[in-house]
Scaffold this active site. Structure first.
Site, PDB file in Angstrom:
ATOM      1  N   LYS A 195       0.830  -1.200   0.000  1.00  0.00           N
ATOM      2  CA  LYS A 195       0.000   0.000   0.000  1.00  0.00           C
ATOM      3  C   LYS A 195       0.863   1.247   0.000  1.00  0.00           C
ATOM      4  O   LYS A 195       1.929   1.287   0.625  1.00  0.00           O
ATOM      5  CB  LYS A 195      -0.941   0.005   1.202  1.00  0.00           C
ATOM      6  CG  LYS A 195      -1.918  -1.179   1.196  1.00  0.00           C
ATOM      7  CD  LYS A 195      -2.900  -1.132   2.330  1.00  0.00           C
ATOM      8  CE  LYS A 195      -3.852  -2.322   2.280  1.00  0.00           C
ATOM      9  NZ  LYS A 195      -4.853  -2.307   3.361  1.00  0.00           N
ATOM     10  N   TYR A 353     -14.972   5.337  -0.217  1.00  0.00           N
ATOM     11  CA  TYR A 353     -13.984   5.825  -1.177  1.00  0.00           C
ATOM     12  C   TYR A 353     -14.446   5.482  -2.592  1.00  0.00           C
ATOM     13  O   TYR A 353     -15.323   4.631  -2.793  1.00  0.00           O
ATOM     14  CB  TYR A 353     -12.592   5.229  -0.913  1.00  0.00           C
ATOM     15  CG  TYR A 353     -12.561   3.734  -0.721  1.00  0.00           C
ATOM     16  CD1 TYR A 353     -12.454   2.854  -1.795  1.00  0.00           C
ATOM     17  CD2 TYR A 353     -12.618   3.189   0.569  1.00  0.00           C
ATOM     18  CE1 TYR A 353     -12.419   1.499  -1.604  1.00  0.00           C
ATOM     19  CE2 TYR A 353     -12.579   1.835   0.765  1.00  0.00           C
ATOM     20  CZ  TYR A 353     -12.478   0.981  -0.321  1.00  0.00           C
ATOM     21  OH  TYR A 353     -12.457  -0.375  -0.120  1.00  0.00           O
ATOM     22  N   ARG A 355     -13.121   3.935  -5.987  1.00  0.00           N
ATOM     23  CA  ARG A 355     -12.023   3.050  -6.406  1.00  0.00           C
ATOM     24  C   ARG A 355     -11.962   2.940  -7.921  1.00  0.00           C
ATOM     25  O   ARG A 355     -12.990   2.724  -8.589  1.00  0.00           O
ATOM     26  CB  ARG A 355     -12.182   1.669  -5.792  1.00  0.00           C
ATOM     27  CG  ARG A 355     -11.254   0.599  -6.383  1.00  0.00           C
ATOM     28  CD  ARG A 355     -11.216  -0.654  -5.548  1.00  0.00           C
ATOM     29  NE  ARG A 355     -10.521  -0.417  -4.273  1.00  0.00           N
ATOM     30  CZ  ARG A 355     -10.290  -1.361  -3.378  1.00  0.00           C
ATOM     31  NH1 ARG A 355     -10.715  -2.600  -3.579  1.00  0.00           N
ATOM     32  NH2 ARG A 355      -9.651  -1.076  -2.246  1.00  0.00           N
ATOM     33  N   LYS A 453      -7.011   0.876   6.408  1.00  0.00           N
ATOM     34  CA  LYS A 453      -8.024   1.936   6.447  1.00  0.00           C
ATOM     35  C   LYS A 453      -8.779   1.910   7.766  1.00  0.00           C
ATOM     36  O   LYS A 453      -9.001   2.957   8.394  1.00  0.00           O
ATOM     37  CB  LYS A 453      -8.998   1.772   5.272  1.00  0.00           C
ATOM     38  CG  LYS A 453      -8.369   1.914   3.885  1.00  0.00           C
ATOM     39  CD  LYS A 453      -9.438   1.820   2.811  1.00  0.00           C
ATOM     40  CE  LYS A 453      -8.851   1.924   1.408  1.00  0.00           C
ATOM     41  NZ  LYS A 453      -8.096   0.707   1.038  1.00  0.00           N
TER      42      LYS A 453
END
Length: 809
Positions: A195, A353, A355, A453
C-alpha cells in the site's frame, strides 16, 4: 516554497491566461492595505475580482471537459467504424487513433492539475485576505464556491472511457477474453498486498500511467459507466473494547476484521459479508480474505441469528449452486456468526472511497487499485448519540455524496491522500512487472507498509478509547511529495508534445520491441553456442515450390552444421499463405503483403549476440522519436537490403566485433531495391550497415546509426582512480611521519608503508588505463576489480603484523 512561486513553476504554458491571477489578487490586497485602511468598498471590489477569476477558471474547465468528451466520442465512433469495416483496419489507422487517445489522456492529466492548482490558489488567497483584513471571507465566499465547485471535478469517467478505447486499440479491435466479473463471488483468495499514499497533485498522473499498461476493470460492461459505479462503502464491526482493532494492530494469530460492503449507490441490493483473517489456522497459517453475498433484507437477520448459516446453505442448494461453493459459504457464514455472538460485535465505522481498479478481465495475478475521496464516518452510539435505529446496521442519513459536508467534524474524517494498492498472487509465482516497479520507485508514490483503512479511521475517531495507535500517524505530519528525480511519468516536450518517461510513446514501444528482438537473438545465440566445430556449407535459396536453401557463406561466417540445422528447423515459423518457413532471426521484421513474391536472400548463420549484450550503451530519449518498425501480424522472411544501384550507402556501418548493439535511428528513410545477387553483411537482412524495413514503405529501409559512449563513463573511471590515489596519499603521510619521527622499528614500518603506497599507486594507474582502453574499444569483460582490494588488505595486515612483531619481540 511560496504558493506564488509554485504556481509559476507548474503553469501549463498554453493555458497561462486561464489560471487564477494569484499575484494580481495578492498585490490588490497589499496595495490597498498600504494606501488606506480596508473598507467596505475595498471588500466589494475584491469580492468582484474573486468572482471574475472564479468564473474564468470554472468556464475554462467546463469548456475543456466538453472538448475532452467530444474527442472521446469522436475516437469511439472512429474505432467502431474500424471494427465494422475490416478494410479500414490497417496498422497505421490503429496507431493514429492510439496517438489521439494518448493526446486526450495527457489533456485530462493537465486539466486535473490545472483544476487542483486553481482550487488551492483560491483557498490561499482567501486565507491571506482574512489574515490581513481581520474579516471572514472564507466563510462568506462558500456560496460562490459551491455554485462553481473546483474541488468536486471528477475525471474518472473520462479516464475509464479512454482506457476502454485504448484497450480496443491495443487489441486491434478484437474482443478481450476473460470475464471481468470473474471472482466477484469467490469465497477466498490469497494476495500479497502493498500500500502507498498518493498526493492529490499526482492522482490523475498515476491513474494515467497505470492505464497505459492495464485496462480499467469494469464489472458490468452492459451498463454505461457512471461516477457512482466507482463508489465503495464498508461498515466495520467491533466491540466496545475494540478487540478486533487491537488484534489487527498487534497482528495477533487469527486476528479478524469483519465488514459489510456494497458497491455503488445506497440502493444496491448486493451486500458482501467479508472477513479478513491474519494467519488463518485452517489455511496452515496463511492470511486470507473470504466473503459471501447476501441480499440487503437478509443482512440484519444474519446479524441477529434469525438467518443461520445452515438456512443460508439450504437457500443455495435450492438454487442448484455448486456443492463446493455451498460448503465454503457455509463455513464462512458460520465463522462470522460465531464471532458476532462471542465478541459482541456492533457497527463501529463506515469507510467510503471511490475506487479505480486496473486488471486484465478474468486474470487476478496482477491487480492495482487506486482509492480516492477516502472518508471515515462514525456508525456507533458509544458517545450517547443515536446515529441509527436499533434494527439497522448502517446509518440511513449518509449516502455516497462525498465530501459529506452535512456531517459534524466530530463524526467524519476526510483522508488527505489517495491510497494505491498493488495485489499480486505470489503463491502462483507472479512477480511484479517492470513498469510497476518503476512506478513504485518513482516520486509519485509514498510507501506505507501495513497501512489499514480501518485502523487509521478508528485511531482518529475513537482516539480517547484506544491505547495503541498505528505507526504511520507520524507520517501525516510530513509532505509526502518528492522532487522529480528522473524522467519517469507524463511530461511534455518543449513543443508540448506528450512524453512518457521522457520519450515519445512510439519511441518507447519501439525500444520495447528492440529489446525483445535482442532477447530473442540472445536465446538463439545461446543455442548456437552449444554447437562446436561447425563446417562450412554452400547453399542457395531456391524459388517458391523448391526446397528452401541457405545463401552462400561469406568469409568469416560459419554456416550451420547438421546439429545447428536441426536446431534451426525445430524453431521455424510457417509463413501464412506460403509453404516456406522462416527462422526466428529471419522473422524478426517480415516483409509486407508482397513478401511471398519478393526474391529474398538471408544469412542463415546465427547472430552471436553474446559479445554485445554486456556492453550496450543507453540512448537518452530526445525530441526525435526512434522507430524500429512495426512487426506485422504475419511472419515472413526478412529481405536482404542492399544499396540502390550500388552507389548510395545507407547509414553508418556498424562493426559487430566492436560491440555496437544499442542503436538509434535517424530521420532519413531511404528506398533500396532487394538485391539477390549481392549478399551483404548486416543485422536485419544485410546491407553494408544495419537497417530495418520501413513499416510505411515495403521497399524502404531505415538506417541504424552507431552511438558513442557517453562522457560520464570516462568520468566514473577517473573518479575511481582518484579515490585510489587519495588512499595512497593518506598511507604515504602515515609512512613519512613514521620515518621522520619514529625509532628504528617505526622507520622499518614506515618503509613498508611507503612501498605499499607506491605499489598501490602504480596498480591504480594500470587499472585506470586498462579500463579506459576497454571502454574505448567496448571490450567484453569485467570492469570491477577482483584482486586489487584483496591484495591491498593482505599487504596492510602483513605490514601491521611485522610492526607488532618487531615492537614486542
Amino acid at each position: 516554497m511560496k504558493f506564488g512561486s509554485q504556481l509559476q513553476q507548474e503553469i501549463f504554458t498554453p493555458w497561462r491566461l486561464s489560471y487564477v491571477q494569484y499575484d494580481v489578487l495578492k498585490n490588490e490586497l497589499k496595495t490597498r492595505q498600504l494606501d488606506h485602511e480596508w473598507c467596505d468598498q475595498d471588500e466589494r471590489d475584491f469580492i468582484q475580482l474573486l468572482e471574475n477569476e472564479l468564473n474564468k477558471v470554472y468556464e475554462f474547465i467546463t469548456a475543456k471537459l466538453g472538448e475532452v468528451e467530444a474527442r472521446i466520442s469522436y475516437c469511439e465512433r472512429t474505432l467502431q467504424t474500424f471494427m465494422n469495416n475490416p478494410s479500414w483496419c490497417s496498422e497505421q489507422n490503429w496507431n493514429i487513433m492510439d496517438d489521439a487517445l494518448t493526446e486526450v489522456l495527457f489533456d485530462v492529466n493537465d486539466l486535473a492539475k490545472f483544476t487542483r492548482l486553481n482550487y488551492i490558489g483560491f483557498q490561499k488567497i482567501l486565507k491571506k485576505h482574512d489574515k490581513w483584513t481581520g474579516l471572514n471571507l472564507q466563510h462568506g465566499f462558500i456560496p460562490q464556491l459551491r455554485a462553481k465547485p473546483l474541488d468536486k471535478q471528477r475525471f474518472d469517467v473520462a479516464i475509464v472511457f479512454i482506457s476502454a478505447l485504448h484497450d480496443i486499440c491495443r487489441l486491434r479491435g478484437k474482443p478481450r477474453t476473460g470475464n471481468a466479473a470473474a471472482g466477484g463471488d469467490q469465497n477466498a483468495f490469497e494476495r500479497a498486498t502493498s500500500k502507498y499514499w498518493i498526493h492529490p497533485d499526482n492522482v490523475t498522473e498515476v491513474k494515467s500511467i497505470i492505464m497505459l499498461h492495464l485496462p480499467v476493470l469494469i464489472f458490468n460492461k452492459d451498463k454505461r459507466y457512471e461516477p457512482s459505479d466507482s463508489a465503495i462503502s464498508s461498515v466495520y464491526f467491533d466491540n466496545e473494547d475494540f478487540d478486533l482493532y487491537t488484534g489487527r494492530l498487534q497482528r495477533d494469530e487469527g486476528a479478524e476484521a469483519i465488514r459489510f460492503r456494497w458497491y455503488g449507490p445506497m440502493s444496491s441490493n448486493n451486500i458482501f459479508i467479508e472477513r479478513k483473517t491474519h494467519h488463518a489456522a485452517w489455511l496452515n497459517g496463511a492470511s486470507v480474505k473470504d466473503r459471501f453475498r447476501l441480499d440487503f433484507d437478509d443482512v440484519q437477520k444474519f446479524i441477529t441469528g434469525e438467518l443461520t448459516a445452515d438456512q443460508y446453505a439450504d437457500r443455495l442448494r435450492a438454487k442448484n449452486t455448486d456443492e463446493e461453493i455451498i460448503k465454503d459459504n457455509h463455513f464462512i457464514a458460520q465463522g462470522i456468526q460465531k464471532s458476532f455472538q462471542e465478541k459482541g460485535l456492533k457497527p463501529v465505522c463506515r469507510i467510503f472511497y471511490n475506487r479505480t481498479a486496473f486488471q486484465l478481465p478474468g486474470d487476478q495475478r496482477v491487480r492495482v487499485s487506486l482509492d480516492t475521496d477516502l472518508t471515515f464516518i462514525r456508525e456507533d452510539h458509544l458517545d450517547g448519540k443515536q446515529r441509527r435505529g436499533d434494527n439497522e446496521w448502517r446509518r440511513p442519513d449518509v449516502g455516497i455524496d462525498h465530501p459529506f459536508s452535512y456531517l459534524d467534524d466530530s463524526e467524519v474524517l476526510r483522508f488527505p491522500y489517495a491510497v494505491l494498492e498493488t495485489k499480486l498472487q505470489t503463491h502462483l509465482g507472479q512477480q511484479p512487472p517492470e513498469w510497476l516497479l518503476k512506478l513504485l520507485d518513482s516520486h509519485l508514490v509514498h510507501e506505507v507498509p501495513r497501512f489499514s483503512k480501518y485502523l487509521h479511521g478508528a485511531s482518529y475517531l475513537y482516539r480517547d478509547r484506544i491505547p495503541l495507535l498505528p505507526w504511520w500517524l507520524s507520517e501525516m505530519d510530513i509532505d509526502i511529495r518528492k522532487p522529480r528525480a528522473t524522467n519517469f511519468g507524463l511530461t511534455r516536450s518543449k513543443s508540448f508534445k506528450p512524453l512518457i518517461d521522457g520519450q515519445y510513446r512510439r519511441a518507447m514501444e519501439a525500444e520495447e520491441r528492440r529489446i525483445g528482438v535482442v532477447a530473442d537473438a540472445v536465446g538463439t545465440a545461446a543455442a548456437a553456442a552449444a554447437v562446436s566445430n561447425l563446417s562450412l556449407s554452400d547453399t542457395k535459396e531456391g524459388q517458391e515450390g523448391q526446397d528452401a536453401k541457405e545463401p552462400e557463406a561469406q568469409p568469416g561466417n560459419a554456416a550451420p552444421s547438421s546439429l545447428q540445422e536441426t536446431l534451426t528447423k525445430s524453431s521455424t515459423l510457417t509463413v501464412p499463405g506460403n509453404e516456406k518457413t522462416a527462422t526466428p532471426a529471419q522473422s524478426l521484421y517480415a516483409q509486407g503483403p508482397d513478401a511471398n513474391n519478393s526474391k529474398v536472400s538471408q544469412s542463415a548463420s546465427f547472430w552471436d549476440n553474446t559479445p554485445h549484450r554486456n556492453r550496450s550503451t543507453l540512448v537518452r530519449g530526445g525530441d526525435a522519436p526512434r522507430n524500429y518498425g512495426t512487426p506485422p501480424a504475419s511472419a515472413g522472411a526478412a529481405g536482404a537490403v542492399g544499396e540502390k544501384g550500388g552507389q548510395q550507402q545507407l547509414g553508418q556501418p556498424v562493426d559487430m566485433s566492436q560491440g555496437d548493439i544499442r542503436l538509434d535511428v535517424g530521420d532519413a528513410i531511404v528506398t533500396a531495391e532487394l538485391d539477390e545477387k549481392k549478399p551483404k553483411k548486416g543485422f536485419f537482412g544485410g546491407g553494408e550497415g544495419m537497417y530495418v524495413q520501413n513499416p510505411n514503405n515495403p521497399e524502404g529501409v531505415i538506417p541504424l546509426k552507431k552511438i558513442k559512449v557517453e562522457p560520464k563513463v570516462f568520468f566514473a573511471n577517473e573518479r575511481t582512480f582518484i579515490s585510489w590515489l587519495q588512499f595512497c596519499a593518506l598511507l604515504l603521510t602515515v609512512a613519512l611521519s613514521l620515518l621522520n619521527f619514529g625509532d628504528s622499528v617505526s622507520r622499518i614500518a614506515g618503509g613498508i608503508f611507503i612501498g605499499i603506497s607506491a605499489l598501490v599507486a602504480i596498480y591504480a594507474l594500470y587499472r585506470f588505463e586498462k579500463r579506459a582502453w576497454m571502454i574505448n574499444r567496448r571490450v567484453v569483460g569485467r570492469y570491477d576489480d577482483l584482486w586489487g582490494p584483496a591484495v591491498l588488505c593482505t599487504l596492510l595486515v602483513g605490514a601491521l603484523i611485522v610492526n607488532f612483531y618487531l615492537r614486542f619481540r
